[in-house]
Design a protein around this motif. Structure first.
Motif, PDB file in Angstrom:
ATOM      1  N   HIS A   1      37.633 -35.766   5.107  1.00 22.84           N
ATOM      2  CA  HIS A   1      36.406 -36.447   4.705  1.00 22.84           C
ATOM      3  C   HIS A   1      36.775 -37.671   3.873  1.00 22.84           C
ATOM      4  CE1 HIS A   1      32.089 -36.630   4.124  1.00 22.84           C
ATOM      5  NE2 HIS A   1      32.222 -36.667   2.812  1.00 22.84           N
ATOM      6  N   GLY A   2      36.474 -38.851   4.391  1.00 17.06           N
ATOM      7  CA  GLY A   2      36.796 -40.077   3.664  1.00 17.06           C
ATOM      8  C   GLY A   2      37.599 -41.028   4.525  1.00 17.06           C
ATOM      9  N   VAL A   3      38.208 -42.025   3.871  1.00 25.30           N
ATOM     10  CA  VAL A   3      39.008 -43.017   4.595  1.00 25.30           C
ATOM     11  C   VAL A   3      40.486 -42.630   4.565  1.00 25.30           C
ATOM     12  CG1 VAL A   3      37.411 -44.941   4.211  1.00 25.30           C
ATOM     13  CG2 VAL A   3      39.222 -44.477   2.533  1.00 25.30           C
ATOM     14  N   MET A   4      41.209 -43.117   5.564  1.00 26.70           N
ATOM     15  CA  MET A   4      42.654 -42.883   5.632  1.00 26.70           C
ATOM     16  C   MET A   4      43.291 -43.997   6.448  1.00 26.70           C
ATOM     17  SD  MET A   4      44.908 -39.705   7.208  1.00 26.70           S
ATOM     18  CE  MET A   4      44.223 -38.445   6.153  1.00 26.70           C
ATOM     19  N   HIS A   5      44.550 -44.289   6.137  1.00 29.14           N
ATOM     20  CA  HIS A   5      45.344 -45.255   6.891  1.00 29.14           C
ATOM     21  C   HIS A   5      46.644 -44.559   7.267  1.00 29.14           C
ATOM     22  CE1 HIS A   5      46.615 -49.366   8.026  1.00 29.14           C
ATOM     23  NE2 HIS A   5      47.817 -48.987   7.616  1.00 29.14           N
TER      24      HIS A   5
ATOM     25  N   ILE B   1      33.043 -45.878  -6.092  1.00 30.70           N
ATOM     26  CA  ILE B   1      33.976 -46.016  -4.978  1.00 30.70           C
ATOM     27  C   ILE B   1      35.385 -45.727  -5.481  1.00 30.70           C
ATOM     28  CG2 ILE B   1      34.849 -47.542  -3.159  1.00 30.70           C
ATOM     29  CD1 ILE B   1      32.323 -49.240  -3.507  1.00 30.70           C
ATOM     30  N   PRO B   2      35.872 -44.488  -5.337  1.00 32.48           N
ATOM     31  CA  PRO B   2      37.267 -44.192  -5.702  1.00 32.48           C
ATOM     32  C   PRO B   2      38.195 -44.811  -4.662  1.00 32.48           C
ATOM     33  CG  PRO B   2      35.881 -42.200  -5.667  1.00 32.48           C
ATOM     34  CD  PRO B   2      35.150 -43.266  -4.920  1.00 32.48           C
ATOM     35  N   ALA B   3      38.995 -45.782  -5.080  1.00 31.79           N
ATOM     36  CA  ALA B   3      39.716 -46.613  -4.119  1.00 31.79           C
ATOM     37  C   ALA B   3      41.094 -46.084  -3.743  1.00 31.79           C
ATOM     38  CB  ALA B   3      39.852 -48.034  -4.665  1.00 31.79           C
TER      39      ALA B   3
ATOM     40  N   PHE C   1      41.867 -46.145   0.538  1.00 26.74           N
ATOM     41  CA  PHE C   1      41.786 -47.504   1.074  1.00 26.74           C
ATOM     42  C   PHE C   1      43.191 -48.119   1.082  1.00 26.74           C
ATOM     43  CE2 PHE C   1      37.313 -47.011  -0.315  1.00 26.74           C
ATOM     44  CZ  PHE C   1      36.699 -47.341   0.891  1.00 26.74           C
ATOM     45  N   TRP C   2      43.356 -49.246   1.759  1.00 25.42           N
ATOM     46  CA  TRP C   2      44.684 -49.796   2.027  1.00 25.42           C
ATOM     47  C   TRP C   2      44.697 -51.304   1.765  1.00 25.42           C
ATOM     48  CZ3 TRP C   2      41.306 -47.234   4.971  1.00 25.42           C
ATOM     49  CH2 TRP C   2      40.566 -47.952   5.917  1.00 25.42           C
ATOM     50  N   ALA C   3      45.889 -51.878   1.685  1.00 27.30           N
ATOM     51  CA  ALA C   3      46.054 -53.268   1.262  1.00 27.30           C
ATOM     52  C   ALA C   3      45.510 -54.270   2.276  1.00 27.30           C
ATOM     53  CB  ALA C   3      47.527 -53.554   0.976  1.00 27.30           C
ATOM     54  N   SER C   4      45.567 -53.954   3.578  1.00 27.45           N
ATOM     55  CA  SER C   4      45.097 -54.894   4.605  1.00 27.45           C
ATOM     56  C   SER C   4      43.634 -54.663   4.976  1.00 27.45           C
ATOM     57  CB  SER C   4      45.967 -54.782   5.863  1.00 27.45           C
ATOM     58  OG  SER C   4      45.907 -53.472   6.409  1.00 27.45           O
ATOM     59  N   LEU C   5      42.894 -54.032   4.088  1.00 27.22           N
ATOM     60  CA  LEU C   5      41.491 -53.672   4.322  1.00 27.22           C
ATOM     61  C   LEU C   5      40.628 -54.866   4.723  1.00 27.22           C
ATOM     62  CD1 LEU C   5      39.276 -51.407   3.961  1.00 27.22           C
ATOM     63  CD2 LEU C   5      39.088 -52.189   1.595  1.00 27.22           C
TER      64      LEU C   5
END
Length: 390
Positions: free
Chosen positions: A248-252, A79-81, A273-277
């Motif tokens: 492709h992947g997560v974004m905030h 999991i590359p964070a 990924f983000w701090a308020s996850l």
């Protein structure tokens, strides 16, 4: 048994990812981070903490480490964070023999991780963003010219920093001189100047599969909590960006609602990924779990547009205590991971004095405000009585 390897150099991202894992499974995790994440060696959320350099010098050692783990354990997911972890993974992914959660290609990552290039992409594709201009260094900034172009207040921020580092809302020439032009510690470059949108913050987080959003959450936050809300306009804007970039992947994405027009402007994106996850996980949408599941999905888009979660330590919020002590589900597991983990307790103890000071200042401010209103009311009443007598 180790089932997850969480990679990243940003502690404020690694911790919520590890908490999110603990909320839905007892599977073990290893954290591979930087010198800045070494305090995670005290955490019960990971079995081990290892340090690597993310600049490319440790790529071969990283590949050897990962593949040696995979040889012993059949089912392991990387999991590359954060952005540095994604870049590292993309450099060596052809040499890795394990499952990797969805991440963007490096060229796409670099575009969304740069505030100027993000602005250009949005502008070219008719997505609303504040007026913005690029400067190579602070020496190129001229207050009078910026005030004339963007109005006052305006925003100055680095193109390549996260966590609001270097961001300044400039409200006067004196402030500009003090915090930027005459501040020798302010050495960020390049910089952007941007119109300040007077309004309220609103953010959208999502997981996309090659341009198609599979899950998203829209949130508005304050100092201690996150509230999830419904906003079709922001959903549509994020969907458009995904499709145009084949993301492709997560974004905030950080955005603001103009209080005068109600129009939404996108400010910047965080392709990671983000701090308020943990807030979305507490309300039923765990982006880490969603990332681990096989894509594409057949059940449609998962939406989180209602609910509220605290982001500060659970011990500060008595309403969470019953679930903390007795909830055997995902939310209870998450609360216990946030509360009793030694690393979390240490961070809470360190932050406690500043938390107490903020609470005291807030109460003092509220008391002063009430006193002023009362004095104003008394003066008005006395003046009314005087006029009546006359």
């Amino acid at each position: 048994m180790i089932n997850f390897i969480v990679l990243g150099r940003n502690k404020h991202v690694l911790v919520p990812v590890l908490q999110s894992i603990r909320s839905f499974t007892d599977a073990k995790a290893i954290a591979i981070g930087s010198e800045d994440t070494k305090s995670l060696k005290w955490s019960s959320l990971c079995e081990q903490h290892l340090v690597v350099n993310f600049d490319g010098s440790d790529d071969d050692a990283f590949v050897a480490l990962i593949n040696s783990i995979v040889e012993k354990i059949q089912y392991v997911t990387l999991i590359p964070a954060d952005c540095d972890a994604i870049r590292m993974t993309n450099r060596v992914r052809e040499r890795l023999s394990l499952k990797i959660t969805p991440i963007p290609m490096t060229a796409t990552l670099d575009m969304f991780d740069d505030k100027w290039r993000f602005y250009q992409f949005c502008k070219q594709n008719q997505v609303a963003v504040p007026a913005t201009r690029l400067f190579e260094s602070k020496e190129q900034l001229d207050y009078n010219a910026l005030a004339g172009e963007f109005g006052v207040p305006f925003v100055i921020k680095p193109v390549n920093q996260a966590g609001a580092r270097g961001v300044q809302i400039i409200r006067s020439k004196a402030q500009f001189d003090r915090v930027i032009s005459r501040n020798h510690a302010y050495q960020y470059a390049p910089l952007v100047a941007q119109t300040y949108i007077d309004g309220s913050d609103i953010d959208i987080s999502f997981l996309a599969d090659r341009g198609q959003i599979g899950a998203f959450a829209i949130q508005q936050a304050n100092d201690s909590s996150v509230e999830f809300v419904h906003n079709p306009e922001l959903e549509q804007m994020a969907s458009k960006l995904c499709k145009l970039s084949a993301y492709h992947g997560v974004m905030h994405i950080d955005a603001r609602i103009d209080k005068h027009s109600g129009k939404i402007y996108l400010l910047e994106s965080n392709p990671r990924f983000w701090a308020s996850l943990s807030a979305s996980a507490a309300c039923g949408l765990n982006f880490v779990a969603e990332s681990i599941q096989a894509l594409p999905r057949t059940r449609g888009i998962r939406r989180l547009t209602a609910g509220k979660s605290y982001i500060s330590h659970p011990v500060l919020h008595p309403s969470t205590w019953p679930a903390l002590l007795s909830d055997g589900g995902d939310n209870g597991r998450l609360l216990r991971a946030m509360t009793f983990d030694p690393h979390a307790l240490g961070s809470f103890a360190t932050a406690l004095p500043s938390l107490a000071l903020r609470q005291f200042s807030r109460r003092a401010s509220d008391k002063l405000r009430v006193t002023k209103k009362l004095n104003s009311f008394l003066r008005s009443s006395l003046e009314q009585k005087r006029l009546t007598k006359n």
